[in-house]
Design a protein around this motif. Structure first.
Motif, PDB file in Angstrom:
ATOM      1  N   GLU A 201      29.547   0.720 -12.586  1.00 14.96           N
ATOM      2  CA  GLU A 201      30.174  -0.230 -11.673  1.00 14.96           C
ATOM      3  C   GLU A 201      29.390  -0.414 -10.377  1.00 14.96           C
ATOM      4  OE1 GLU A 201      31.876   3.864 -10.863  1.00 14.96           O
ATOM      5  OE2 GLU A 201      31.352   2.637 -12.612  1.00 14.96           O
ATOM      6  N   CYS A 202      28.275   0.291 -10.217  1.00 14.35           N
ATOM      7  CA  CYS A 202      27.454   0.186  -9.014  1.00 14.35           C
ATOM      8  C   CYS A 202      26.898  -1.225  -8.880  1.00 14.35           C
ATOM      9  CB  CYS A 202      26.320   1.203  -9.080  1.00 14.35           C
ATOM     10  SG  CYS A 202      25.084   1.037  -7.787  1.00 14.35           S
ATOM     11  N   ALA A 203      27.186  -1.893  -7.747  1.00 10.30           N
ATOM     12  CA  ALA A 203      26.765  -3.281  -7.564  1.00 10.30           C
ATOM     13  C   ALA A 203      25.248  -3.427  -7.629  1.00 10.30           C
ATOM     14  CB  ALA A 203      27.296  -3.812  -6.238  1.00 10.30           C
ATOM     15  N   GLY A 204      24.525  -2.464  -7.034  1.00 13.67           N
ATOM     16  CA  GLY A 204      23.067  -2.532  -7.060  1.00 13.67           C
ATOM     17  C   GLY A 204      22.512  -2.397  -8.459  1.00 13.67           C
TER      18      GLY A 204
ATOM     19  N   GLU B  70      25.417   3.437  -0.600  1.00 11.96           N
ATOM     20  CA  GLU B  70      24.749   2.131  -0.513  1.00 11.96           C
ATOM     21  C   GLU B  70      23.289   2.184  -0.941  1.00 11.96           C
ATOM     22  OE1 GLU B  70      24.825   3.920   3.692  1.00 11.96           O
ATOM     23  OE2 GLU B  70      26.135   3.789   1.931  1.00 11.96           O
ATOM     24  N   GLU B  71      22.764   3.389  -1.205  1.00 15.79           N
ATOM     25  CA  GLU B  71      21.378   3.521  -1.661  1.00 15.79           C
ATOM     26  C   GLU B  71      21.272   3.636  -3.178  1.00 15.79           C
ATOM     27  OE1 GLU B  71      19.179   5.709   2.099  1.00 15.79           O
ATOM     28  OE2 GLU B  71      20.269   6.977   0.669  1.00 15.79           O
ATOM     29  N   LEU B  72      22.384   3.518  -3.871  1.00 16.78           N
ATOM     30  CA  LEU B  72      22.362   3.513  -5.333  1.00 16.78           C
ATOM     31  C   LEU B  72      22.214   2.082  -5.842  1.00 16.78           C
ATOM     32  CD1 LEU B  72      25.181   6.091  -6.191  1.00 16.78           C
ATOM     33  CD2 LEU B  72      22.704   6.400  -6.413  1.00 16.78           C
ATOM     34  N   PRO B  73      21.530   1.929  -6.979  1.00 17.53           N
ATOM     35  CA  PRO B  73      20.990   2.992  -7.826  1.00 17.53           C
ATOM     36  C   PRO B  73      19.622   3.457  -7.358  1.00 17.53           C
ATOM     37  CG  PRO B  73      20.459   0.914  -8.806  1.00 17.53           C
ATOM     38  CD  PRO B  73      21.253   0.594  -7.558  1.00 17.53           C
ATOM     39  N   LEU B  74      19.219   4.622  -7.865  1.00 12.16           N
ATOM     40  CA  LEU B  74      17.826   5.012  -7.767  1.00 12.16           C
ATOM     41  C   LEU B  74      17.074   4.287  -8.884  1.00 12.16           C
ATOM     42  CD1 LEU B  74      18.074   8.898  -7.300  1.00 12.16           C
ATOM     43  CD2 LEU B  74      17.838   7.139  -5.521  1.00 12.16           C
ATOM     44  N   ALA B  75      15.887   3.821  -8.580  1.00 14.92           N
ATOM     45  CA  ALA B  75      15.043   3.194  -9.594  1.00 14.92           C
ATOM     46  C   ALA B  75      13.788   4.042  -9.735  1.00 14.92           C
ATOM     47  CB  ALA B  75      14.685   1.766  -9.201  1.00 14.92           C
ATOM     48  N   VAL B  76      13.696   4.776 -10.848  1.00 12.61           N
ATOM     49  CA  VAL B  76      12.546   5.639 -11.100  1.00 12.61           C
ATOM     50  C   VAL B  76      11.541   4.830 -11.909  1.00 12.61           C
ATOM     51  CG1 VAL B  76      11.767   7.851 -11.999  1.00 12.61           C
ATOM     52  CG2 VAL B  76      14.115   7.602 -11.168  1.00 12.61           C
ATOM     53  N   CYS B  77      10.423   4.492 -11.288  1.00 17.05           N
ATOM     54  CA  CYS B  77       9.435   3.590 -11.900  1.00 17.05           C
ATOM     55  C   CYS B  77       8.417   4.375 -12.724  1.00 17.05           C
ATOM     56  CB  CYS B  77       8.745   2.772 -10.817  1.00 17.05           C
ATOM     57  SG  CYS B  77       9.906   1.734  -9.882  1.00 17.05           S
ATOM     58  N   PRO B  78       7.739   3.701 -13.649  1.00 16.05           N
ATOM     59  CA  PRO B  78       6.786   4.397 -14.522  1.00 16.05           C
ATOM     60  C   PRO B  78       5.676   5.127 -13.779  1.00 16.05           C
ATOM     61  CG  PRO B  78       7.323   2.265 -15.445  1.00 16.05           C
ATOM     62  CD  PRO B  78       7.946   2.305 -14.079  1.00 16.05           C
ATOM     63  N   ASP B  79       5.335   4.677 -12.553  1.00 15.49           N
ATOM     64  CA  ASP B  79       4.278   5.364 -11.803  1.00 15.49           C
ATOM     65  C   ASP B  79       4.786   6.597 -11.070  1.00 15.49           C
ATOM     66  OD1 ASP B  79       5.774   4.302  -9.754  1.00 15.49           O
ATOM     67  OD2 ASP B  79       4.138   3.152  -8.848  1.00 15.49           O
ATOM     68  N   GLY B  80       6.091   6.908 -11.256  1.00 12.35           N
ATOM     69  CA  GLY B  80       6.663   8.091 -10.642  1.00 12.35           C
ATOM     70  C   GLY B  80       7.359   7.844  -9.323  1.00 12.35           C
ATOM     71  N   SER B  81       7.185   6.672  -8.738  1.00 10.93           N
ATOM     72  CA  SER B  81       7.845   6.379  -7.472  1.00 10.93           C
ATOM     73  C   SER B  81       9.344   6.212  -7.683  1.00 10.93           C
ATOM     74  CB  SER B  81       7.256   5.105  -6.847  1.00 10.93           C
ATOM     75  OG  SER B  81       7.437   3.992  -7.716  1.00 10.93           O
ATOM     76  N   VAL B  82      10.129   6.598  -6.685  1.00 12.32           N
ATOM     77  CA  VAL B  82      11.582   6.510  -6.735  1.00 12.32           C
ATOM     78  C   VAL B  82      12.042   5.598  -5.604  1.00 12.32           C
ATOM     79  CG1 VAL B  82      13.763   7.756  -6.634  1.00 12.32           C
ATOM     80  CG2 VAL B  82      11.777   8.808  -7.754  1.00 12.32           C
ATOM     81  N   LEU B  83      12.690   4.509  -5.953  1.00 11.52           N
ATOM     82  CA  LEU B  83      13.166   3.535  -4.978  1.00 11.52           C
ATOM     83  C   LEU B  83      14.676   3.647  -4.852  1.00 11.52           C
ATOM     84  CD1 LEU B  83      11.149   0.450  -6.336  1.00 11.52           C
ATOM     85  CD2 LEU B  83      10.385   2.171  -4.664  1.00 11.52           C
ATOM     86  N   LYS B  84      15.171   3.516  -3.633  1.00  9.29           N
ATOM     87  CA  LYS B  84      16.607   3.572  -3.392  1.00  9.29           C
ATOM     88  C   LYS B  84      17.157   2.148  -3.243  1.00  9.29           C
ATOM     89  CE  LYS B  84      16.555   8.135  -1.185  1.00  9.29           C
ATOM     90  NZ  LYS B  84      16.895   8.923   0.032  1.00  9.29           N
ATOM     91  N   ASN B  85      17.957   1.730  -4.231  1.00  9.06           N
ATOM     92  CA  ASN B  85      18.582   0.405  -4.246  1.00  9.06           C
ATOM     93  C   ASN B  85      17.602  -0.671  -3.782  1.00  9.06           C
ATOM     94  OD1 ASN B  85      20.569  -1.532  -4.626  1.00  9.06           O
ATOM     95  ND2 ASN B  85      21.561  -1.152  -2.665  1.00  9.06           N
ATOM     96  N   PRO B  86      16.474  -0.828  -4.460  1.00  8.47           N
ATOM     97  CA  PRO B  86      15.445  -1.766  -3.997  1.00  8.47           C
ATOM     98  C   PRO B  86      15.875  -3.220  -4.181  1.00  8.47           C
ATOM     99  CG  PRO B  86      14.895  -0.953  -6.173  1.00  8.47           C
ATOM    100  CD  PRO B  86      16.111  -0.179  -5.728  1.00  8.47           C
ATOM    101  N   SER B  87      15.260  -4.088  -3.406  1.00 10.44           N
ATOM    102  CA  SER B  87      15.447  -5.521  -3.604  1.00 10.44           C
ATOM    103  C   SER B  87      14.695  -5.938  -4.863  1.00 10.44           C
ATOM    104  CB  SER B  87      14.901  -6.296  -2.403  1.00 10.44           C
ATOM    105  OG  SER B  87      13.493  -6.136  -2.319  1.00 10.44           O
ATOM    106  N   GLU B  88      14.990  -7.136  -5.341  1.00 15.48           N
ATOM    107  CA  GLU B  88      14.302  -7.629  -6.535  1.00 15.48           C
ATOM    108  C   GLU B  88      12.802  -7.736  -6.296  1.00 15.48           C
ATOM    109  OE1 GLU B  88      17.138  -8.720  -5.387  1.00 15.48           O
ATOM    110  OE2 GLU B  88      18.431  -9.583  -6.943  1.00 15.48           O
ATOM    111  N   SER B  89      12.412  -8.234  -5.117  1.00 15.68           N
ATOM    112  CA  SER B  89      10.981  -8.391  -4.843  1.00 15.68           C
ATOM    113  C   SER B  89      10.278  -7.053  -4.728  1.00 15.68           C
ATOM    114  CB  SER B  89      10.773  -9.210  -3.565  1.00 15.68           C
ATOM    115  OG  SER B  89      11.373  -8.570  -2.453  1.00 15.68           O
TER     116      SER B  89
END
Length: 609
Positions: free
Chosen positions: A173-176, A214-233
């Motif tokens: 249910e997380c909006a992000g 408000e920092e969810l979700p975490l986005a764990v990218c293939p290069d190992g970087s972890v983004l907190k509720n990133p924008s689409e861009s």
């Protein structure tokens, strides 16, 4: 994920020796198309499009997150493919040998590969770069068809298994999370999700990075970087979907909007030799891309999802060489002088120069005047109905507002998941705004309740729990009802996306849609401009010469997918005619510097097929 979860029995995987990837069940019967083996004659025909390279044992032929060198056709040796994610998992998926090739649709646009490929022993392979692969598609149509089908099916398999994409960590249910799932799925990019309520690794990640709600979700990218509720861009940039290069080319055509109209223009213009750039601020497909099923489009008697239809067009445009910049938002359009190149200024500061511009930016869903609407967007209030939203509505009651085809398609789709769908319509009848087959289908469902002359008047809920209750009113009687509803879908029309045209000289009608056609020459503000050109505006040309408008954004257009595609293809003939006329004028002004156009003489008055 084990072999059985991916749709292939363990005994079958063992018998294959794991040299073939475990395909999802719906692709298992098409294995020969996913991994075709080219014979010696096929490979001989391909020789002139690439160069032979040799790789040592263990050499990296392709790496996830980095652009692919092109299509690699194996002549000798074997290549092992594996997928990995930012969580440190690396899973072998296939070994390919002589006659097979490496690649999927990402290589058409130069986007990063989604898998790793390493040489098993010494390998010799023919490497065909993307621009030469497009030449192969044109020159060797039957061979190109087999290769293109394999590239598309491989991307489908990667999407279904989530291979090569980011891992989104957060509750359903997380909006992000809903927002990013929608962005990635609309752009045809793989991803996986982890729910902290069900997955121990998700719990571990949340403990490690301690994100606020408000920092969810975490986005764990293939290069190992972890983004907190990133924008689409932001996530697009990290995944390599958004090119950082400056647009130094003078394009023949810049298309603003990658919906059906814009994609049709891209396909036809690029296939006829024009240099085409397509820009869209969110994803390809536009509003049509979110349609759960389109059943009245010519040639698809069983119907087709909007995503499938526009995804095919997206790949088709790239096949012919159209360049894509998605997401990329256009801030303004400028024309410095008559006959000079047009300039598109992007919100990130970059600029695009083009001889012509096609406005296909479409329209945005209208937002009703409800005081707290913004609080619940992506937290119970949605403007389209995809499988992502449908999953959240499983077994629950849903309210849907709207009386057009988009609303009807969404209601029919959602009733397959929700317990009941209430459809609220402001008007007295649906016949003027909705196709009869949708009206009949809605009437035939015992789980769809139609409430005419009814409008939503209030929303209740909280920041923590999202939407909880919806209130509506029957307009003739004034009677109000309030129900426990956690999911509200709004399809109440659309406003044109034309704010970026402010101040550039493109005339709009009273509602903000772009005006086109011959009548523009008769009006005082534009009369002098058109008198100087010595001609009448083309059918889809705006008040600014060289700028055309098609699809939903055009004043007076029929708001249908078929119409948008028709206008997108028809405008290409007018683009050719305009480019030919400006080349002729330039030739008279300065014969020494005149350049040829992409159009062969005598071909400016019709669309070539």
């Amino acid at each position: 994920m084990d072999a059985r979860a991916l749709g292939i029995h363990a005994s079958r995987a063992h018998s294959l020796g794991m040299r073939f990837p475990p395909l999802p069940l719906n692709l298992e019967s098409r294995r020969a198309q996913v991994f075709p083996v080219l014979d010696a004659r096929d490979r001989e025909r391909m020789q002139r499009f690439g160069e032979v390279r040799r790789f040592r044992e263990g050499a990296c032929l392709a790496a996830a997150g980095r652009p692919s060198p092109g299509l690699l056709v194996i002549a000798q040796g074997r290549v092992a493919l594996s997928r990995r994610d930012g969580l440190g998992h690396s899973v072998p998926i296939v070994e390919e040998g002589p006659g097979q090739f490496l690649g999927e649709v990402a290589l058409l646009s130069g986007r990063p590969a989604l898998v790793d490929a390493h040489a098993v022993g010494e390998v010799e392979a023919l490497v065909i770069p993307p621009h030469r692969l497009r030449a192969l598609f044109v020159a060797e149509a039957d061979l190109g068809e087999r290769i293109m089908r394999a590239l598309i099916l491989r991307r489908v398999s990667l999407i279904q298994t989530g291979a090569g994409g980011p891992v989104l960590v957060g509750p359903p249910e997380c909006a992000g999370r809903v927002r990013l799932e929608g962005f990635l799925s609309r752009n045809g990019h793989p991803y996986l999700v982890l729910d902290p309520a069900r997955d121990a690794q998700a719990v571990s990640l949340l403990a490690r990075y301690s994100p606020r709600a408000e920092e969810l979700p975490l986005a764990v990218c293939p290069d190992g970087s972890v983004l907190k509720n990133p924008s689409e861009s932001t996530i697009a940039r990290v995944l390599g979907l958004l090119s950082e290069v400056a647009f130094e080319t003078l394009y023949d055509v810049a298309v603003v909007g990658a919906g059906p109209a814009g994609l049709a223009t891209a396909v036809y213009a690029a296939s006829e030799g024009l240099r085409v750039l397509v820009l869209d601020q969110r994803a390809f497909g536009g509003q049509a891309g979110a349609s759960s099923r389109i059943e009245n489009y010519l040639g698809f008697p069983t119907g087709i999802t909007g995503q499938a239809l526009t995804a095919r067009a997206f790949v088709q445009a790239q096949k012919f060489g159209a360049e894509m910049a998605i997401p990329a938002e256009v801030a303004s359009l400028r024309c410095e002088a008559s006959g000079a190149p047009l300039t598109l200024e992007l919100t990130d500061g970059r600029k695009v120069s083009a001889r012509t511009v096609v406005v296909a930016s479409g329209a945005r869903y209208r937002r009703p005047a409800l005081a707290n609407l913004g609080q619940f967007e992506s937290r119970g209030v949605f403007y389209w109905a995809s499988p992502i939203e449908a999953r959240m509505c499983e077994g629950e009651e849903v309210v849907l507002v709207g009386g057009g085809n988009s609303a009807g398609q969404a209601a029919v789709f959602l009733v397959g998941h929700a317990r009941r769908v209430r459809v609220l319509v402001r008007g007295q009848a649906l016949a003027e705004s909705m196709s009869s087959y949708l009206i009949e289908r809605m009437a035939a469902s015992p789980h769809i309740e139609l409430l005419m002359e009814t409008e939503v008047t209030g929303l209740e809920g909280s920041k923590e729990r999202g939407l909880q209750r919806v209130r509506w009113r029957h307009r003739p009687s004034g009677r109000e009802e309030e129900h426990d509803v956690r999911h509200l879908f709004l399809f109440i029309g659309a406003d044109p996306a034309t704010e970026w045209l402010t101040g550039c000289g493109v005339a709009l009608d009273a509602k903000g849609f772009v005006r086109t056609g011959a009548e523009l020459r008769e009006e005082p503000p534009q009369a002098a401009t058109w008198e100087a050109t010595g001609r009448t505006p083309f059918t889809y040309e705006t008040s600014l010469p060289g700028v055309f408008a098609i699809g939903d954004v055009r004043s007076g257009s029929v708001k249908r997918v078929g119409t948008a595609i028709g206008e997108g293809s028809a405008v290409v003939a007018q683009l050719h005619a305009y480019l030919a006329s400006t080349a002729e004028v330039e030739s008279r002004r300065n014969p020494a510097s005149a350049r040829g156009t992409s159009l062969a003489e005598g071909e400016s008055d019709h669309v070539r097929m």
